[in-house]
Design a protein around this motif. Sequence first.
Motif, mmCIF file in Angstrom:
data_model
loop_
_atom_site.group_PDB
_atom_site.id
_atom_site.type_symbol
_atom_site.label_atom_id
_atom_site.label_comp_id
_atom_site.label_asym_id
_atom_site.label_seq_id
_atom_site.Cartn_x
_atom_site.Cartn_y
_atom_site.Cartn_z
ATOM 1 N N TRP A 1 -8.416 -9.510 9.333
ATOM 2 C CA TRP A 1 -8.691 -8.477 8.331
ATOM 3 C C TRP A 1 -10.143 -8.639 7.886
ATOM 4 C CZ3 TRP A 1 -9.845 -10.071 3.331
ATOM 5 C CH2 TRP A 1 -9.191 -11.181 2.766
ATOM 6 N N ASN B 1 -23.464 0.644 18.368
ATOM 7 C CA ASN B 1 -23.800 0.402 16.966
ATOM 8 C C ASN B 1 -23.378 -1.017 16.573
ATOM 9 O OD1 ASN B 1 -21.093 0.424 15.828
ATOM 10 N ND2 ASN B 1 -21.109 2.669 16.075
ATOM 11 N N TYR C 1 0.820 -1.215 0.000
ATOM 12 C CA TYR C 1 0.000 0.000 0.000
ATOM 13 C C TYR C 1 0.856 1.269 0.000
ATOM 14 C CZ TYR C 1 -3.105 -3.614 1.916
ATOM 15 O OH TYR C 1 -3.794 -4.775 2.153
ATOM 16 N N HIS D 1 3.007 -11.238 3.620
ATOM 17 C CA HIS D 1 1.657 -10.828 3.228
ATOM 18 C C HIS D 1 0.916 -11.954 2.499
ATOM 19 C CE1 HIS D 1 -0.756 -7.066 1.729
ATOM 20 N NE2 HIS D 1 -1.556 -8.040 2.084
ATOM 21 N N PRO E 1 -9.984 -2.920 12.311
ATOM 22 C CA PRO E 1 -11.071 -2.304 11.548
ATOM 23 C C PRO E 1 -10.593 -1.044 10.846
ATOM 24 C CG PRO E 1 -11.276 -1.750 13.874
ATOM 25 C CD PRO E 1 -10.096 -2.683 13.752
ATOM 26 N N HIS F 1 -15.828 -5.921 5.680
ATOM 27 C CA HIS F 1 -15.635 -4.920 4.619
ATOM 28 C C HIS F 1 -16.929 -4.106 4.437
ATOM 29 C CE1 HIS F 1 -13.269 -3.218 1.442
ATOM 30 N NE2 HIS F 1 -14.059 -3.630 0.462
ATOM 31 N N GLY F 2 -17.666 -3.938 5.537
ATOM 32 C CA GLY F 2 -18.911 -3.152 5.490
ATOM 33 C C GLY F 2 -20.113 -3.954 4.999
ATOM 34 N N GLN G 1 -2.543 -13.267 10.143
ATOM 35 C CA GLN G 1 -3.594 -12.281 9.843
ATOM 36 C C GLN G 1 -4.443 -12.810 8.685
ATOM 37 O OE1 GLN G 1 -3.757 -8.181 7.589
ATOM 38 N NE2 GLN G 1 -2.648 -7.867 9.495
ATOM 39 N N ASN H 1 -2.751 -14.628 5.683
ATOM 40 C CA ASN H 1 -3.416 -15.459 4.672
ATOM 41 C C ASN H 1 -2.913 -16.898 4.641
ATOM 42 O OD1 ASN H 1 -5.175 -13.391 3.568
ATOM 43 N ND2 ASN H 1 -3.286 -12.407 2.908
ATOM 44 N N THR I 1 -13.106 5.510 7.429
ATOM 45 C CA THR I 1 -12.715 6.840 6.975
ATOM 46 C C THR I 1 -13.595 7.883 7.666
ATOM 47 O OG1 THR I 1 -14.266 6.531 5.152
ATOM 48 C CG2 THR I 1 -11.933 6.096 4.688
ATOM 49 N N LYS J 1 3.606 -5.381 6.391
ATOM 50 C CA LYS J 1 3.734 -6.647 5.657
ATOM 51 C C LYS J 1 4.787 -6.478 4.578
ATOM 52 C CE LYS J 1 -1.117 -7.260 6.353
ATOM 53 N NZ LYS J 1 -1.395 -5.810 6.303
ATOM 54 N N ARG K 1 -16.791 7.104 13.599
ATOM 55 C CA ARG K 1 -16.672 5.647 13.731
ATOM 56 C C ARG K 1 -15.265 5.225 14.170
ATOM 57 N NH1 ARG K 1 -20.807 5.118 9.655
ATOM 58 N NH2 ARG K 1 -19.336 5.150 7.930
ATOM 59 N N GLN L 1 -19.721 -1.934 16.670
ATOM 60 C CA GLN L 1 -19.148 -2.092 18.023
ATOM 61 C C GLN L 1 -19.445 -3.481 18.594
ATOM 62 O OE1 GLN L 1 -21.093 1.606 19.391
ATOM 63 N NE2 GLN L 1 -19.121 2.163 20.269
#
Length: 262
Positions: free
Chosen positions: A162, A188, A23, A86, A206, A167-168, A136, A115, A209, A50, A213, A191
Amino acid sequence: MTKTLVAFFSRADENYFGGAMRYVKVGNTETVVSIINNLIEADTFKIEMKEPYSPVYMTCIEEAKRGIAGSLRKLNLDYIDLYLIHQPYGDVEGAWKAMEEAKAEGKIHSIGVSNMSVALWNKFVPHVNIKPAVNQVEFNPLFQQKEIRALIKETDTKLEAWYPLGHGDANLLSHEIITTLANKYGKNPGQIILRFEVQDGVITLPKSTNKERIKTNLDIFDFTLTNEEMEAIRQMDTGKGSHNPDAPGVEEHLRSAFVIED
Ligand SMILES: NC(=O)c1ccc[n+]([C@@H]2O[C@H](COP(=O)([O-])OP(=O)(O)OC[C@H]3O[C@@H](n4cnc5c(N)ncnc54)[C@H](OP(=O)(O)O)[C@@H]3O)[C@@H](O)[C@H]2O)c1
């Protein structure tokens, strides 16, 4: 942008920065390095990183050493608290030896993997000296990785999640068991999920953005789920996630998709 992000971390009392060299790219290197160095100056942060997985890095121990040196140089750090493989393909044992050496030299404090499925774990872990501190993997109430959790317990390896919030995933966040508990505890859904994971001994990473939250995702230590509630969430497991490290073509895709610049 850097200042804002640092402020977010500080205000949330976050004390851990988890990232991956994949990243850290042209265009954001300066920002990431600046954030990390600001956090370290505050002297309260631990850095997890990683390795820069690429076909070259995983070909031999010398390339892995070059990858570790490159991570430290790029991040402008003397050491990294926790360094992970990774994607565990290619010369994993060579990379691991390089990481063991870097640990002995104080350049990395703890070493781990990401992984690793049961098959990959069994292929690799029995042959290494230092056992991974963490694995992870994708983990949340809908994908609880029961087999790999049981296996890594034998080496006292911690499971790090992860996608801890799927992922929402709306199927997870609006699941009736989760929303009922959210109402009961005045929290929420995110949580409740994070509380379940932490209470079950999982380390969670987690992402948000959203300023509010980021704060509330840390505000999960003033209540405890009952044994029955923990068990009800355990029953939500579907055994299926978004990533299967053993699936045909996954290794080839991951080994060819990313090239890390020096
Ligand atoms: N090791 C690996 O191979 C690997 C693979 C994938 C991901 N990861 C890492 O895992 C971490 C998490 O991944 P992720 O961000 O994709 O998944 P995640 O943390 O499970 O989910 C993040 C999503 O959930 C939302 N969210 C956050 N808090 C919430 C709350 N309390 N209630 C409702 N929604 C909430 C976020 O939206 P808002 O931003 O709007 O809050 C965002 O859309 C990342 O650091 C990522 O780098 C590692």
